[in-house]
Design a protein around this motif. Structure first.
Motif, PDB file in Angstrom:
ATOM      1  N   VAL A  19       0.763  -1.180  -0.016  1.00  0.00           N
ATOM      2  CA  VAL A  19       0.008   0.019   0.108  1.00  0.00           C
ATOM      3  C   VAL A  19       0.746   1.351  -0.067  1.00  0.00           C
ATOM      4  O   VAL A  19       0.744   2.175  -0.729  1.00  0.00           O
ATOM      5  CB  VAL A  19      -0.864  -0.067   1.267  1.00  0.00           C
ATOM      6  CG1 VAL A  19      -1.698   1.393   1.365  1.00  0.00           C
ATOM      7  CG2 VAL A  19      -1.983  -1.069   1.034  1.00  0.00           C
ATOM      8  N   VAL A  20       1.809   1.331   0.885  1.00  0.00           N
ATOM      9  CA  VAL A  20       2.901   2.481   0.887  1.00  0.00           C
ATOM     10  C   VAL A  20       3.560   2.704  -0.144  1.00  0.00           C
ATOM     11  O   VAL A  20       3.430   3.997  -0.623  1.00  0.00           O
ATOM     12  CB  VAL A  20       3.765   2.254   2.253  1.00  0.00           C
ATOM     13  CG1 VAL A  20       4.729   3.245   1.901  1.00  0.00           C
ATOM     14  CG2 VAL A  20       2.882   2.450   3.254  1.00  0.00           C
ATOM     15  N   MET A  61      -6.526  -3.677  -0.368  1.00  0.00           N
ATOM     16  CA  MET A  61      -6.483  -1.959   0.411  1.00  0.00           C
ATOM     17  C   MET A  61      -6.097  -1.034  -0.588  1.00  0.00           C
ATOM     18  O   MET A  61      -6.667   0.092  -0.541  1.00  0.00           O
ATOM     19  CB  MET A  61      -5.500  -2.186   1.512  1.00  0.00           C
ATOM     20  CG  MET A  61      -6.044  -3.161   2.691  1.00  0.00           C
ATOM     21  SD  MET A  61      -4.970  -2.938   4.152  1.00  0.00           S
ATOM     22  CE  MET A  61      -3.609  -3.269   3.890  1.00  0.00           C
ATOM     23  N   ALA A  62      -4.899  -1.343  -1.482  1.00  0.00           N
ATOM     24  CA  ALA A  62      -4.504  -0.091  -2.270  1.00  0.00           C
ATOM     25  C   ALA A  62      -5.461   0.261  -3.195  1.00  0.00           C
ATOM     26  O   ALA A  62      -5.764   1.671  -3.686  1.00  0.00           O
ATOM     27  CB  ALA A  62      -3.163  -0.554  -2.931  1.00  0.00           C
ATOM     28  N   ASN A  63      -6.283  -0.537  -3.804  1.00  0.00           N
ATOM     29  CA  ASN A  63      -7.268  -0.508  -4.857  1.00  0.00           C
ATOM     30  C   ASN A  63      -8.610   0.248  -4.176  1.00  0.00           C
ATOM     31  O   ASN A  63      -9.178   0.945  -4.707  1.00  0.00           O
ATOM     32  CB  ASN A  63      -7.871  -1.776  -5.788  1.00  0.00           C
ATOM     33  CG  ASN A  63      -6.684  -2.179  -6.444  1.00  0.00           C
ATOM     34  OD1 ASN A  63      -5.627  -1.264  -6.883  1.00  0.00           O
ATOM     35  ND2 ASN A  63      -6.560  -3.291  -6.987  1.00  0.00           N
ATOM     36  N   LEU A  64      -8.934  -0.245  -2.855  1.00  0.00           N
ATOM     37  CA  LEU A  64     -10.013   0.320  -2.090  1.00  0.00           C
ATOM     38  C   LEU A  64      -9.807   1.626  -1.837  1.00  0.00           C
ATOM     39  O   LEU A  64     -10.834   2.527  -2.101  1.00  0.00           O
ATOM     40  CB  LEU A  64     -10.167  -0.517  -0.828  1.00  0.00           C
ATOM     41  CG  LEU A  64     -11.507  -0.245  -0.170  1.00  0.00           C
ATOM     42  CD1 LEU A  64     -12.520  -0.592  -0.983  1.00  0.00           C
ATOM     43  CD2 LEU A  64     -11.668  -1.141   1.280  1.00  0.00           C
ATOM     44  N   MET A  65      -8.654   2.004  -1.594  1.00  0.00           N
ATOM     45  CA  MET A  65      -8.257   3.437  -1.255  1.00  0.00           C
ATOM     46  C   MET A  65      -8.025   4.481  -2.421  1.00  0.00           C
ATOM     47  O   MET A  65      -7.964   5.550  -2.590  1.00  0.00           O
ATOM     48  CB  MET A  65      -7.315   3.657  -0.437  1.00  0.00           C
ATOM     49  CG  MET A  65      -7.596   3.009   1.094  1.00  0.00           C
ATOM     50  SD  MET A  65      -6.418   3.247   2.593  1.00  0.00           S
ATOM     51  CE  MET A  65      -5.043   2.125   1.881  1.00  0.00           C
ATOM     52  N   GLY A  66      -7.885   3.844  -3.564  1.00  0.00           N
ATOM     53  CA  GLY A  66      -7.529   4.579  -4.851  1.00  0.00           C
ATOM     54  C   GLY A  66      -8.723   4.981  -5.537  1.00  0.00           C
ATOM     55  O   GLY A  66      -9.962   4.779  -4.995  1.00  0.00           O
TER      56      GLY A  66
END
Length: 173
Positions: A19-20, A61-66
């Motif tokens: 994610v980071v 998580m990265a896609n959800l917050m993207g």
């Protein structure tokens, strides 16, 4: 109990790093041709299948917050899961060597049609399914095969790094 704790810590660390790194390179991570630098980490599945849950969770998580939200989180995570399982399976079939690593690195590009389906059918992009398949595949190929394979070939030869990652480099040819 110690093994479970070790697994949970490793999974959380890999997911957090994914994610980071994705957000550190946000300007490359969500464009038409995605050069998602964090995707280099998928080659960890070649080393050990215990990295797979952390990579899938990190992708989710990265896609959800993207910018594309839950739909991208579901399709992207599914695409990653399938590719990660094939990366590990390739190691089992071809062996723990450079040839196996190169072939394994191709799976995310091969499964780019899943993301192309999301973009064209779910989001209704005007370009064709094949256009998006190629666009996603190019990004995956550049990051994972062209950049990731040399990086992981080097990492595998470093005793301190291989020990830290939890595998034995002497098995790598």
């Amino acid at each position: 109990m110690k093994r479970n704790t070790h697994f949970l810590v490793k999974t959380a660390l890999v997911a957090a790093l994914y994610v980071v790194i994705t957000f550190a390179f946000y300007f490359l991570s969500y464009e038409a041709v995605q050069f998602r630098v964090s995707e280099v980490m998928v080659l960890l599945a070649f080393i050990d299948p215990l990295y797979i849950p952390g990579l899938v969770l990190g992708c989710f998580m990265a896609n959800l917050m993207g910018p594309y939200g839950i739909i991208d989180a579901v399709f992207g995570s599914f695409s990653s899961l399938v590719a990660l399982l094939m990366i590990y399976k390739t190691r089992q079939v071809l062996g723990y060597n450079l040839k196996g690593l190169i072939v394994a690195s191709l799976w995310p590009a091969i499964f780019s049609f899943i993301i192309a389906f999301e973009i064209t059918v779910v989001f209704g992009a005007p370009e064709s399914f094949w256009f998006w398949t190629v666009m996603v595949a190019v990004g995956e190929f550049v990051v994972i095969t062209l950049a990731g394979v040399p990086i992981f070939s080097w990492i595998i030869k470093q005793d301190r790094l291989t020990h830290m990652l939890g595998f034995k480099a002497e098995h790598y040819n």
